[in-house]
Design a protein around this motif. Structure first.
Motif, short mmCIF file in Angstrom:
data_model
loop_
_atom_site.label_atom_id
_atom_site.label_comp_id
_atom_site.label_asym_id
_atom_site.label_seq_id
_atom_site.Cartn_x
_atom_site.Cartn_y
_atom_site.Cartn_z
N GLU A 8 0.83 -1.21 0.00
CA GLU A 8 0.00 0.00 0.00
C GLU A 8 0.86 1.26 0.00
O GLU A 8 0.49 2.27 -0.59
CB GLU A 8 -0.98 -0.04 1.18
CG GLU A 8 -2.03 -1.14 0.99
CD GLU A 8 -3.15 -1.10 2.02
OE1 GLU A 8 -2.89 -0.63 3.14
OE2 GLU A 8 -4.27 -1.53 1.68
N ARG A 9 2.05 1.20 0.63
CA ARG A 9 2.99 2.34 0.58
C ARG A 9 3.59 2.51 -0.81
O ARG A 9 4.02 3.60 -1.18
CB ARG A 9 4.15 2.13 1.56
CG ARG A 9 3.85 2.38 3.01
CD ARG A 9 5.13 2.62 3.79
NE ARG A 9 6.18 1.64 3.53
CZ ARG A 9 6.34 0.50 4.21
NH1 ARG A 9 5.49 0.20 5.17
NH2 ARG A 9 7.31 -0.34 3.91
N VAL A 64 -5.32 -0.66 -2.93
CA VAL A 64 -5.72 -1.37 -1.71
C VAL A 64 -5.02 -2.73 -1.70
O VAL A 64 -4.71 -3.28 -2.76
CB VAL A 64 -7.26 -1.56 -1.64
CG1 VAL A 64 -7.75 -2.55 -2.70
CG2 VAL A 64 -7.72 -2.00 -0.26
N GLY A 65 -4.76 -3.23 -0.51
CA GLY A 65 -4.22 -4.58 -0.35
C GLY A 65 -5.20 -5.42 0.46
O GLY A 65 -5.78 -4.94 1.43
N LEU A 66 -5.40 -6.65 0.03
CA LEU A 66 -6.35 -7.55 0.68
C LEU A 66 -5.74 -8.93 0.88
O LEU A 66 -4.94 -9.38 0.05
CB LEU A 66 -7.60 -7.74 -0.19
CG LEU A 66 -8.55 -6.59 -0.43
CD1 LEU A 66 -9.50 -6.94 -1.57
CD2 LEU A 66 -9.32 -6.26 0.84
N THR A 77 -2.34 -15.83 0.61
CA THR A 77 -2.02 -15.02 -0.56
C THR A 77 -2.57 -13.60 -0.38
O THR A 77 -3.68 -13.43 0.12
CB THR A 77 -2.63 -15.64 -1.83
OG1 THR A 77 -2.10 -16.95 -1.99
CG2 THR A 77 -2.29 -14.82 -3.06
N LEU A 78 -1.77 -12.60 -0.76
CA LEU A 78 -2.20 -11.21 -0.69
C LEU A 78 -2.43 -10.69 -2.11
O LEU A 78 -1.72 -11.06 -3.04
CB LEU A 78 -1.13 -10.36 0.00
CG LEU A 78 -0.75 -10.80 1.42
CD1 LEU A 78 0.35 -9.90 1.98
CD2 LEU A 78 -1.96 -10.80 2.34
N ALA A 79 -3.44 -9.84 -2.26
CA ALA A 79 -3.79 -9.28 -3.57
C ALA A 79 -3.82 -7.77 -3.46
O ALA A 79 -4.46 -7.21 -2.57
CB ALA A 79 -5.16 -9.81 -4.01
N PHE A 80 -3.10 -7.12 -4.37
CA PHE A 80 -3.02 -5.66 -4.40
C PHE A 80 -3.65 -5.16 -5.70
O PHE A 80 -3.24 -5.57 -6.79
CB PHE A 80 -1.56 -5.21 -4.32
CG PHE A 80 -0.89 -5.58 -3.03
CD1 PHE A 80 -1.02 -4.78 -1.91
CD2 PHE A 80 -0.15 -6.75 -2.93
CE1 PHE A 80 -0.41 -5.14 -0.71
CE2 PHE A 80 0.46 -7.11 -1.75
CZ PHE A 80 0.34 -6.31 -0.63
N LEU A 81 -4.62 -4.27 -5.58
CA LEU A 81 -5.28 -3.69 -6.75
C LEU A 81 -4.48 -2.47 -7.21
O LEU A 81 -4.15 -1.60 -6.41
CB LEU A 81 -6.71 -3.29 -6.40
CG LEU A 81 -7.55 -2.65 -7.51
CD1 LEU A 81 -7.68 -3.56 -8.72
CD2 LEU A 81 -8.94 -2.28 -6.96
N LEU A 83 4.57 -1.86 -9.21
CA LEU A 83 4.37 -2.48 -7.89
C LEU A 83 5.00 -3.86 -7.84
O LEU A 83 5.64 -4.24 -6.84
CB LEU A 83 2.87 -2.54 -7.58
CG LEU A 83 2.49 -3.18 -6.25
CD1 LEU A 83 3.12 -2.45 -5.08
CD2 LEU A 83 0.96 -3.21 -6.10
N GLN A 84 4.84 -4.63 -8.92
CA GLN A 84 5.44 -5.96 -8.99
C GLN A 84 6.96 -5.86 -8.83
O GLN A 84 7.57 -6.65 -8.09
CB GLN A 84 5.09 -6.63 -10.31
CG GLN A 84 5.67 -8.04 -10.46
CD GLN A 84 5.46 -8.61 -11.85
OE1 GLN A 84 5.22 -7.87 -12.80
NE2 GLN A 84 5.57 -9.91 -11.99
#
Length: 312
Positions: A258-259, A264-266, A273-277, A287-288
């Motif tokens: 998120e920084r 958003v991160g979920l 597993t985390l998912a970032f939009l 971001l990747q």
């Protein structure tokens, strides 16, 4: 492509997608121990591949780009159970050998096992010329698990009840996500159990809704508009607090994402597993790169994509 998965006559290849929960509301625990939920699902471009060919018995081999050491190769495997269920449904007397190649993290909250089961249903239906049709395949899928019907359907959908009562949802354009898998799987029953425990402690922030669970209308509006920023404002996962309680180390990755530009991160499903939009493909790529440079595995995927389908 390896020799074991190369195309040859009498062999059917099916691809099925993993999923993300863009919104996940969990009702109170029911007398049978299960929970009613409301979810907005999106199928994303991280796939499971399944090859099916005639055999005397029901057997399976599992390989992949992810750690598959915890995947059973006996009747605990959901894909093998799917094949047996379809054979029983149509009175097929033979067996099948399934070759599964996984990209979706195992026990990662992205429905990889359910995608395998959906792929096996479609593959065996084609292999045995059963031609059951969508409605019958969906009915069988719902007997296998809550996420299997959605892996068949793909796209974007709202799931209610146990998550398997599906209604397609309109989604305009493309949504870009960066996925961070984690080597340590989380058990879905453990995560639900921790949520129930936290709720018994009267943590008001995560109390069950005083009505049947429902997807927030703002989420559906954001999907219809193709607006990632609005979706980020309203995306949420009731299981996230429980997953982070079991795996507090995941917070560091959530905060870093998120920084580093994520909208958003979920936690995906029951995690880990985390998912970032991201706002778009270029933002997702940046971001990747940032997350990869920190030593984490980061994958750029997009949605919505099609459900389980025959390839070739």
């Amino acid at each position: 492509m390896s020799g074991s998965t190369a195309w040859r006559p009498g062999r059917v290849h099916v691809r099925a997608p993993g999923k993300l929960n863009l919104f996940f509301e969990v009702g109170d625990v029911q007398p049978d121990g299960y929970h009613d939920v409301a979810s907005a699902y999106q199928a994303v471009s991280l796939h499971e591949d399944c090859w099916a060919e005639e055999a005397d018995d029901f057997t399976i081999s599992v390989t992949g780009a992810v750690d598959v050491s915890g995947v059973p190769s006996d009747d605990r495997n959901l894909a093998l159970r799917a094949a047996r269920l379809l054979a029983k449904e149509i009175g097929h007397r033979g067996g099948v050998h399934l070759d599964i190649v996984k990209q979706v993290p195992v026990a990662g909250g992205m429905g990889g096992g359910s995608a395998d089961a959906a792929a096996a249903l479609v593959a065996c239906d084609a292999l045995w010329n059963a031609d059951l049709g969508t409605a019958q395949l969906q009915r069988l899928a719902s007997r296998l698990g809550a996420d299997v019907p959605f892996a068949l359907m793909g796209g974007t959908a709202v799931g209610t009840g146990r998550g398997d009562q599906l209604s397609p949802a309109l989604a305009k354009g493309r949504f870009d996500w960066v996925i961070v898998p984690d080597a340590g799987g989380l058990s879905t029953p453990d995560v639900y159990g921790r949520l129930d425990e936290l709720r018994r402690r009267r943590n008001v922030d995560i109390a069950p809704p005083p009505r049947a669970p429902a997807v927030a209308p703002e989420v559906l509006q954001a999907l219809r508009a193709g607006d990632a920023s609005v979706l980020a404002e309203h995306a949420r996962n009731d299981l996230q607090v429980a997953a982070l309680s079991l795996r507090p180390d995941l917070r560091d990755t959530l905060e870093l994402g998120e920084r580093s530009g994520a909208l958003v991160g979920l936690v995906s499903g029951s995690g880990p597993t985390l998912a970032f939009l991201a706002a778009g493909p270029e933002d997702a790529l940046e971001l990747q790169v940032t997350l990869s440079a920190s030593g984490r595995t980061a994958l750029h995927v997009h949605g919505p994509v099609a459900g389980a389908r025959v390839i070739g």
